[in-house]
Design a protein around this motif. Structure first.
Motif, short mmCIF file in Angstrom:
data_model
loop_
_atom_site.label_atom_id
_atom_site.label_comp_id
_atom_site.label_asym_id
_atom_site.label_seq_id
_atom_site.Cartn_x
_atom_site.Cartn_y
_atom_site.Cartn_z
N SER A 202 0.83 -1.20 0.00
CA SER A 202 0.00 0.00 0.00
C SER A 202 0.87 1.25 0.00
N GLY A 203 2.17 1.08 0.06
CA GLY A 203 3.06 2.22 -0.05
C GLY A 203 3.47 2.84 1.26
N PHE A 204 3.10 2.25 2.38
CA PHE A 204 3.57 2.84 3.64
C PHE A 204 4.09 1.75 4.59
N GLY A 205 5.02 0.98 4.10
CA GLY A 205 5.54 -0.13 4.88
C GLY A 205 6.67 0.24 5.82
N PHE A 206 6.52 1.31 6.60
CA PHE A 206 7.54 1.64 7.59
C PHE A 206 6.93 1.58 8.98
N TRP A 207 7.77 1.36 9.98
CA TRP A 207 7.24 1.05 11.31
C TRP A 207 6.42 2.17 11.93
N GLN A 208 6.78 3.44 11.62
CA GLN A 208 6.04 4.55 12.22
C GLN A 208 4.56 4.51 11.83
N ALA A 209 4.30 4.15 10.56
CA ALA A 209 2.91 4.05 10.12
C ALA A 209 2.20 2.95 10.88
N GLY A 210 2.92 1.84 11.09
CA GLY A 210 2.33 0.74 11.86
C GLY A 210 1.96 1.19 13.26
N PHE B 107 -3.04 5.61 2.60
CA PHE B 107 -3.01 5.61 4.07
C PHE B 107 -4.31 6.16 4.65
N MET B 108 -4.86 7.18 3.99
CA MET B 108 -6.13 7.72 4.46
C MET B 108 -7.25 6.69 4.30
N ILE B 109 -7.21 5.94 3.21
CA ILE B 109 -8.21 4.87 3.03
C ILE B 109 -8.10 3.88 4.19
N MET B 110 -6.87 3.52 4.50
CA MET B 110 -6.66 2.57 5.59
C MET B 110 -7.18 3.15 6.91
N SER B 111 -6.83 4.40 7.18
CA SER B 111 -7.28 5.03 8.44
C SER B 111 -8.80 5.07 8.51
N LEU B 112 -9.42 5.29 7.36
CA LEU B 112 -10.87 5.36 7.33
C LEU B 112 -11.48 4.00 7.64
N LEU B 113 -10.97 2.96 7.00
CA LEU B 113 -11.67 1.68 7.03
C LEU B 113 -11.22 0.74 8.14
N TYR B 114 -9.94 0.74 8.48
CA TYR B 114 -9.45 -0.32 9.36
C TYR B 114 -10.03 -0.21 10.76
N MET B 115 -10.35 -1.26 11.31
CA MET B 115 -10.92 -1.48 12.64
C MET B 115 -11.49 -0.26 13.36
N PRO B 116 -12.67 -0.45 13.92
CA PRO B 116 -13.28 0.64 14.67
C PRO B 116 -12.44 1.00 15.89
N CYS B 117 -12.56 2.22 16.37
CA CYS B 117 -11.80 2.60 17.55
C CYS B 117 -12.30 1.82 18.77
N LEU B 118 -11.52 1.88 19.84
CA LEU B 118 -11.82 1.06 21.01
C LEU B 118 -13.24 1.27 21.54
N GLY C 100 -9.90 -2.68 4.53
CA GLY C 100 -9.05 -1.50 4.58
C GLY C 100 -7.73 -1.77 3.88
N TRP C 101 -7.16 -2.90 4.22
CA TRP C 101 -5.89 -3.27 3.62
C TRP C 101 -6.05 -3.46 2.11
N LEU C 102 -7.10 -4.22 1.74
CA LEU C 102 -7.33 -4.55 0.34
C LEU C 102 -7.47 -3.28 -0.50
N PHE C 103 -8.31 -2.36 -0.02
CA PHE C 103 -8.56 -1.17 -0.83
C PHE C 103 -7.34 -0.25 -0.88
N SER C 104 -6.57 -0.21 0.20
CA SER C 104 -5.38 0.64 0.15
C SER C 104 -4.36 0.06 -0.83
#
Ligand SMILES: Nc1nc2c(ncn2[C@@H]2O[C@H](COP(=O)(O)OP(=O)(O)O)[C@@H](O)[C@H]2O)c(=O)[nH]1
Ligand SMILES: [Mg+2]
Lengths: 659, 75
Positions: free
Chosen positions: A555-563, A605-616, A642-646
């Motif tokens: 998805s283009g952001f494979g660095f640990w800070q993004a994780g 990354f914004m797509i991922m932030s939008l879609l991936y898992m709901p907040c706590l 989220g992953w797929l679409f990103s």
């Protein structure tokens, strides 16, 4: 102290909750009925040294349940779990309330009828001879005006009396010779079954072809009964259900006519009618609907925002206080970075949740919600949902948490689950900071359109999820809409405040305890083993970030800070921004980010932030509302999609731009 | 021209309910107070949900159910 169980039942909108509130005041709590997700409302009051536990049952018109909440009411009634039943009847529409009463009378002995809304009835010239009604129906009647507290003391006294000396007499409604004969024959056939229902009630239910009860007796017996039914239907030349319905209503019309005092005027609800025409019209209806939703949305932010800032300030002050204290460093970090940040992230939701429930109760009490369901029904039907689903969904743009709690207004299980699963894809306000940060760096020229596209994208994924889960996993049909439109009313402040308060309290209690543990875990991961580098690469969380980052290479952001940012985003999505700030330093954030991200990977990354898992917090309410199984499904689904679409986005656009 | 139509197809106005096609729906509607023989007033017509007034109560009925309610126009 002696305790008694009082259950409040009746048709929707007759004032059950108002009476419940009048009896119990704020001594009430909500919870869930075991195993299902329908709200259970309980409270108590003490009268003459007896503690009366009161239950507000969901409204129902009948003893054959279709929606989940009606099934609850009916199970409760059928299993006869209360010492006394209060049937709340609408003084303006006694016929229908009596219909329900007659059904109930075959099952219960200890009943009081609370003839509510007598103020409205009297205004229309409708008045009933209670003594006569009591004689005809062999049941006690009490008049009340729920929202003015009139008649409540009297009601308490009658409940007390009835609990002290319960009646032992069933009311036998005579269906006429032919049917009575068949009833006796059916009773004869089912005699051998040792079921806990009154025999006559059971016989009638079987005669009515009620599947639930037919399933209780064996097939051989049903064949015999079916012969009886065929004979009866031949005799009446109509389906037997229809005969029974007509008999009941026939008698009821007689009773009402006989006991009505004063002339019944044709009700003047022309104004309501005109307003209804405008509110539900195929053109103006949706317009007004969106306007009102927008208004709610806006009010939540206009008033919720400053309150939230205020709370944030308090939390900040609190943190400062600990920083300046002479506790050891790790304790300060535990308190500040762990507990205050974690628990605080939930507390910060409070103003918005409170406001949402407040505004929503007002809409509900005025009667608008029923109209909104009509308006949205057409659109939502195309997606495969009930009209009412639109309301919580739209509120999801404000905050997913109250929106998911708002699915309580939905009756069908399918509607509830599907709506809840789609809500986390609505861009809540917490995603906005993430969008703002990235678009301000990478899409300066068309920030608005880019942000709008993300909102739209979320909606599309929401609809997609509904379609997929609806067709694959939840085949049962969505409930058809039949909804009563109550007359418009001025909201009753007491109902609204009690409702808002009980629900907010419920959220706080549930969320508060679990988030505490979650916060602790996340802190431990961020603090150890290198305490000087909170959240850094050398700590568990950084390693976790490095560990998951390869998945995001595509998805283009494979660095640990993004994780790490994504992991912290689980707390609350706006923390994604804060985490980048901590890791890259706030001063040079835009410069550093433009080194790490390209416009394409930023969008991914914004797509991922939008879609991936709901907040706590969303996760917690999801679990409360739809159960752990569906919550986990929703969680993994959102991570996957989220992953797929990103990935799809990044790869496609990298390819297209020759990059 | 016949005056008998499905509730889902009619315009605003006064109608008499002459039949309800499916027994399940008959039960459901009678529980909420709509009976065969009732005179109803259509406040909002289809497409989409139909809103009717019946004995002082206003009721919204989904299109799917309205299709199975047979009504006759009143003069
Ligand atoms: N005028 C009048 N309004 C009432 C009375 N009781 C309740 N209401 C209003 O009727 C509406 C529906 O009441 P609610 O208790 O929510 O009904 P439920 O659906 O049966 O629980 C609310 O707006 C109440 O304020 C009453 O005796 N007189
Ligand atoms: Mg209620």
């Amino acid at each position: 102290m002696e305790e008694k169980i009082v259950a409040i039942v009746g048709n929707p909108n007759t004032g059950k909750t108002t009476i419940f509130n009048a009896l119990t005041g704020s001594r009430q709590k909500i919870g869930n009925w075991p195993g299902v997700t329908v709200e259970k409302k309980e409270g108590y009051y003490i009268y003459k040294n007896i503690k009366f536990n009161v239950i507000d049952l969901p409204g129902t018109y009948t003893l054959t349940g279709e929606s989940e909440d009606q099934k609850i009411a009916i199970d409760f009634l059928i299993q006869n779990k209360s010492d006394i039943l209060i049937v709340v009847a609408n003084g303006l529409n006694l016929e229908r309330s009596l219909y329900f009463l007659i059904l109930l009378r075959e099952l219960h002995k200890n009943i009081i009828v609370d003839l509510n809304m007598v103020d409205l009835a009297e205004k229309e010239g409708i008045n009933y001879d209670l003594l006569h009604l009591e004689k005809l129906l062999k049941v006690k009647f009490v008049k009340t005006v729920g929202n003015k507290n009139i008649g409540i003391e009297n009601l308490k006294e009658e409940i007390y009396k009835r609990c002290k000396e319960p009646t032992s007499e069933f009311f036998i409604f005579n269906y006429g010779e032919e049917i009575e004969k068949s009833i006796s024959e059916i009773i004869d056939i089912i005699k051998e079954f040792n079921l806990s229902y009154p025999k006559r009630f059971l016989a009638l239910k079987i005669l009515e072809k009620d599947e639930y009860f037919i399933n209780l007796i064996n097939f051989e017996n049903y064949k015999k009964i079916n012969d009886l039914i065929v004979k009866l239907e031949k005799f009446f030349n109509k389906p037997i259900e229809r005969v029974l319905i007509e008999k009941r209503y026939g008698i009821i019309h007689g009773i009402v006519k006989e006991t009505l005092i004063g002339r019944k005027k044709e009700l003047k609800i022309e104004i309501t009618e005109k307003v209804d025409k405008i509110l539900t019209n195929n053109f103006s209806g949706p317009l007004i609907f969106f306007l009102i939703m927008f208004l709610i949305f806006d009010l939540i932010f206009v008033f919720g925002g400053p309150l939230e800032n205020f709370l944030e300030l308090i939390l900040e002050k609190l943190k400062n206080f600990f920083v300046k204290s002479d506790l050891s460093v790790w304790i300060i970090s535990l308190i500040n970075d762990g507990i205050i940040s974690g628990v605080g992230s939930v507390i910060l939701f409070l103003p918005k949740i409170f406001l949402f429930f407040f505004l929503f109760s007002i809409l509900e009490d005025t009667g608008y919600i029923a109209r909104a369901a009509i308006v949205a029904d057409r659109l939502m039907h195309k997606i495969g949902l009930h009209g009412k689903s639109a309301i919580p969904s739209i509120l999801g743009f404000g905050c997913n948490v109250p929106a998911i709690m708002g699915t309580r207004i939905l009756e069908g299980k399918k509607d509830k689950i599907l709506t809840s699963i789609s809500i986390p894809f609505m861009s809540c306000s917490a995603r906005l900071p993430v969008y703002l940060l990235f678009t301000s760096i990478f899409f300066k020229e068309n920030q608005g359109i880019i942000i709008f596209s993300l909102y739209l994208f979320g909606i599309i994924v929401g609809i997609l999820s509904i379609k997929i889960f609806g067709s694959v996993f939840l085949k049962e049909e969505s409930l058809p809409l039949i909804i009563e439109l109550p007359p418009f009313r001025i909201p009753y402040w007491k109902n609204i405040l009690i409702e808002t308060w009980t629900r907010t309290k419920y959220f706080l209690k549930k969320a508060g305890t679990i988030i505490f543990v979650g916060a602790l875990v996340l802190w431990l991961l961020s603090y150890f083993p290198d305490p000087n580098n909170y959240g850094g690469e050398s700590n568990f969380i950084g390693r976790l970030g490095s560990f998951i980052s390869p998945i995001f290479k595509f998805s283009g952001f494979g660095f640990w800070q993004a994780g790490v940012a994504l992991i912290f985003g689980i707390y609350a999505k706006e923390l994604v921004v804060g985490t980048f700030g901590t890791l890259f330093g706030f001063e040079n954030l835009s410069n550093t980010l433009s080194i790490y991200f390209s416009p394409i990977s930023a969008y991914a990354f914004m797509i991922m932030s939008l879609l991936y898992m709901p907040c706590l917090a969303t996760f917690l309410v999801l679990k409360r509302e739809i159960g752990i199984k569906w919550t986990l499904i929703s969680l993994f689904w959102s991570l996957f999609i989220g992953w797929l679409f990103s990935v799809i986005f990044y790869q496609t656009f990298t390819f297209l731009t020759g990059g | 021209m016949t005056k008998i139509k499905r509730l889902s197809e009619v315009k605003e106005g006064k109608y008499k309910v002459i039949d309800i096609l499916k027994p399940g729906k008959l039960k459901k509607l009678s529980n909420i107070g709509i009976l065969i023989g009732d005179i109803i007033e259509v406040i909002k017509s289809g497409p989409g949900p139909v809103i009717i007034k019946n004995k002082n109560t206003t009721i919204g009925i989904g299109y799917g159910i309205a299709m199975d309610i047979i009504v006759e126009k009143m003069e």
